[in-house]
Write a protein that holds these residues in place. Structure first.
Motif, PDB file in Angstrom:
ATOM      1  N   GLN A  74       0.810  -1.225   0.000  1.00 57.36           N
ATOM      2  CA  GLN A  74       0.000   0.000   0.000  1.00 57.36           C
ATOM      3  C   GLN A  74       0.838   1.268   0.000  1.00 57.36           C
ATOM      4  OE1 GLN A  74      -1.325  -1.473   4.036  1.00 57.36           O
ATOM      5  NE2 GLN A  74      -1.911   0.679   4.122  1.00 57.36           N
ATOM      6  N   ASN A  75       2.095   1.136   0.432  1.00 55.66           N
ATOM      7  CA  ASN A  75       2.994   2.283   0.405  1.00 55.66           C
ATOM      8  C   ASN A  75       3.840   2.326  -0.859  1.00 55.66           C
ATOM      9  OD1 ASN A  75       2.158   2.995   3.083  1.00 55.66           O
ATOM     10  ND2 ASN A  75       3.406   1.263   3.794  1.00 55.66           N
ATOM     11  N   ARG A  85      -4.364   2.034  -1.950  1.00 53.55           N
ATOM     12  CA  ARG A  85      -3.418   3.078  -2.381  1.00 53.55           C
ATOM     13  C   ARG A  85      -4.029   3.780  -3.595  1.00 53.55           C
ATOM     14  NH1 ARG A  85       0.872  -1.280  -4.836  1.00 53.55           N
ATOM     15  NH2 ARG A  85       0.117  -1.144  -6.984  1.00 53.55           N
TER      16      ARG A  85
END
Lengths: 303, 303, 303, 303
Positions: free
Chosen positions: B41-42, B79
């Protein structure tokens, strides 16, 4: 001009047979078709079995390299019964299971056009309440094939033919590549209703009253049948196996996006990858049929 | 009971790897998945590429011969960007045309979860206005395969796997045949959106937050993945070529109608022939996936 | 009776074209064929490209349901050069690799009939020493198809056609199911040599002198082309994909063993399972061709 | 060094199971295999059914990216009977005909190794005189697959496996791409005899004594199994459908000609087009197998 044509003979191949009527760009034809076994609206045998065709209609000015457009204004069952088979075709079932299924038999359905439904004439216990909405379309239509061929109406190809695509209902416009002078349009094999894939080998086979309008797109060249409804553009590929039918349909959609919408191959790919839909029209005939569709809403947003 | 599980390692095969969590019939799991290349997600690389899987989850009491049901309560991109390729896969295009297409490259998309849309990060002229609605699903999930196998998450089979079926959105329940003790459920390969067939080889590849509930149907034996939405029952077949994938899906639907609805083979054929729908889930992976569907409305009318 | 027939026109479809000659059971015909592009023994263009056919020969007494036997007594190149393409067809290569291959070009070969060898007219370094033995055969021949069809000589079916089977050399007898009055035998598309599968899309394309003898097997009905050499019986299936071509060929061999040799299905299976051989005739044409063979020695031992 | 290895346990998947023996480049192994149902030389059940494998043999120094060569010095039936099924598999017959065939049963054969022949233990009238020459080979062997997979010995892939190719007799050398440390060679599923395609689903299934020698080609990378006999080079492709198996085999032969013989793609195409041969190894297993061959005589002439 509107022509009312009452067929007297039927062909079982598509090719350069003598035309039954000459029509012009923009003309409308009101006619009828017998069912896949040649039974007409009175239930009488008007032709031999095997998708007897009404036509061919010679379209003035249509030449090889042009595109013929057929807009179906109405496709209406003209009798109150239809027939189907009653067993899944071996091609759609795992071979080991297919070997255990009984032979297929003919079953009759009542077709209530006023109510818009069909149901079994002699319902079995498990299907006692079955009532399905009608969705009439033509299973087999198209133009004379290329290279002077005469091809059986059992199968299909670039010229159309026995595609058995349930989406080809009234309101749809279908486009064919013209391969012979006058295009020579044929139609027949009405289905009052059918699921995807024609997986028992028939839809609800029935005779039809049909009204359609022809137009010629001079100098417009396509490779496979295309079509449009209010909401979709689509392309049809006809071949065995399914993989190849899908390839033809997808390739024709790629051409449509490149030639008609001006997209690059990468743009067309990005769009199709996320927005494309497929339908399996038939997996029963000698050539299977797959349809590649794009929503008009998506295409409209491109401009 | 509700488990919140934060994955620390990811597997690239489905098989009897050590479980990461044991859950019970009726339990709910809240977890996350990285994208097909292992980006989380990062946007950091949390695993090697090739559909890294969260799991396996050991389901207490699930034994070979049972069925595992997974109800997806939510599948939400976590994201704001996704990636795709940008060229049609050779398998979906006529070979002669495929040979003319440029090589595929990676393209990035903005994913706006709040607005529910996706669009190209760097739009090309032809796609400047393209904005597509999100429809998030998981491309790859399933259970340990039969016979003690460990099979790459690139492909699929009776146990599920990389089916890339765009219909597997939140709200869907999917059923798997259990082949190993504890079933061993894996999930990953989120797509924010995808067309039929995964024809460019990817959907909008993205990491996901996922919430699902497991249940075990003891003594219920199925052969291929099944599923239900509010409106449809469906069966999934995974194989090459498309013909065979369709055969598996259709055969499983025949079994469903015979075993769960009590129809004869003839009744099932009559019903499927006129009411069946197919979706082509993917025609890109080592095994293709075809979905055979029936409307619940039609089945409800049978009783 | 021996007929010497000098062709003046050539057809590009097989169907009920007007016969060029009527022959009787037991008659022999000495004639010639032009190459696949219509070039004759003098290298002059005698017909349009696309497998122009010599014929049709009307065989007195041959009726639908009978079998026509053609025994090739000689098939001899009648000029000293042939042409081929020079690149593997996309259908026979992994799609990702096919996309990397250059386009195909025409290459010329010297055909030395006296020495029985062929070699490149302009050898490249890697093939400087290449000299291959001739094995002349006809790529395309057969009878009028069923249902009044006229089908392009690009493809093949139950009636024969463009099978491109390298085994159809002089000394072979081929049997066709008769579908039209007089059978209507066509022949052409000579190859001085070819590997299995016609995988570059051509053999060594050349014009031929051909001598053959016809006979009619009244009341003998077969479903697909059969043939025999000194050492083998064989059956040919023509379809896409390869799987289906193989199914047709194998099914026809099963029929041969049951009907002509009196075996049960189990006996035929036991025999075929351990003694059958297959050849892939072509995987290039619209219909692929697979040959199912059994050694005559094995069949002789059955009696 | 020569190892004599007496197997005590058998695996039903190929993968990184603990090695049963470590061997070095150039070593020879003398061992035995049980039949496809696990019956050993004494007719006793030594393993569960489903192609139980002898091995794996860890080959010192073999690393991913290398090639493992196995030269079979002898493959000899070590008992006097074999078993087969007795009905053509549905996949090799037209579906409509397949549906009419009886179920398959097990049949026993006498295997006379001294005389080199096999015949039915209880001959039926039609096969009373049937006596077929032995041609012993191994149906299933190979190395650990890529990506840490463990794959059932029912199927095959780049790593070998259940290819059932009748050409893999003593005297043949087979080359495998190494995907795991030590390569991990497995072998089993002996057939005393088999026709092309394994079309009844078995050869003459029998236990074997086997002697083979291993060697490692460091830094030599191949994509699919290759092999050589005294007279041929060949490549094996394993996949469904047949078309794709043939594509893999043909593509690997193209690589062989380009990488090992220095031909251009055009030279390789010209050569293969006129000299290639194919064998259909099996059309029964989950992955079919096709073999692409070139005569060594033709390749020798290139230099």
């Amino acid at each position: 001009m509107i022509h009312t044509f009452n067929p007297q003979l039927y062909y079982h191949t598509m090719g350069s047979h003598p035309p039954v009527l000459t029509v012009h760009d923009g003309d409308t034809v009101i006619t009828s078709t017998v069912d896949a076994r040649g039974w007409d609206q009175n239930g009488e045998s008007a032709a031999d079995r095997g998708n007897p065709m009404t036509g061919p209609f010679y379209v003035e000015g249509a030449m090889p390299g042009d595109t013929l457009a057929i807009r179906f204004e109405s496709i209406t069952p003209n009798r109150e019964w239809a027939w189907t088979t009653n067993m899944l075709a071996p091609a759609v079932i795992d071979p080991a299971v297919a070997a255990t299924l009984p032979a297929s038999e003919i079953v009759h359905w009542t077709v209530d056009v006023a109510q818009g439904v069909a149901y079994l004439k002699e319902p079995t216990p498990g299907l006692a309440q079955l009532k399905l909405p009608l969705r009439p379309f033509l299973g087999c239509f198209g133009v004379a094939p290329s290279k002077g061929q005469f091809i059986s109406t059992a199968t299909s190809g670039e010229y159309g033919g026995n595609m058995d695509y349930k989406g080809l209902v009234a309101g749809t416009t279908v486009y064919f590549p013209v391969s012979a002078e006058g295009a020579l349009f044929y139609l027949g094999d009405g289905h009052a209703l059918q699921g995807d894939g024609e997986i028992i080998g028939t839809g609800l086979e029935i005779s039809m009253d049909v009204r359609f309008t022809v137009s010629v797109q001079k100098g417009k060249t396509i490779s496979w049948p295309r079509g449009e409804t209010d909401t979709f553009w689509f392309c049809i590929g006809n071949a065995r196996p399914l993989d190849q039918a899908l390839q033809h349909a997808t390739t024709e959609m790629l051409r449509l996006l490149q030639e008609d919408c001006g997209l690059t191959s990468s743009e067309a790919s990005l769009l199709m990858g996320q927005a494309v839909e497929y339908e399996i029209a038939n997996m029963f005939n000698p050539a299977y049929s797959v349809v590649c569709k794009l929503p008009k809403a998506v295409l409209a947003a491109l401009v």
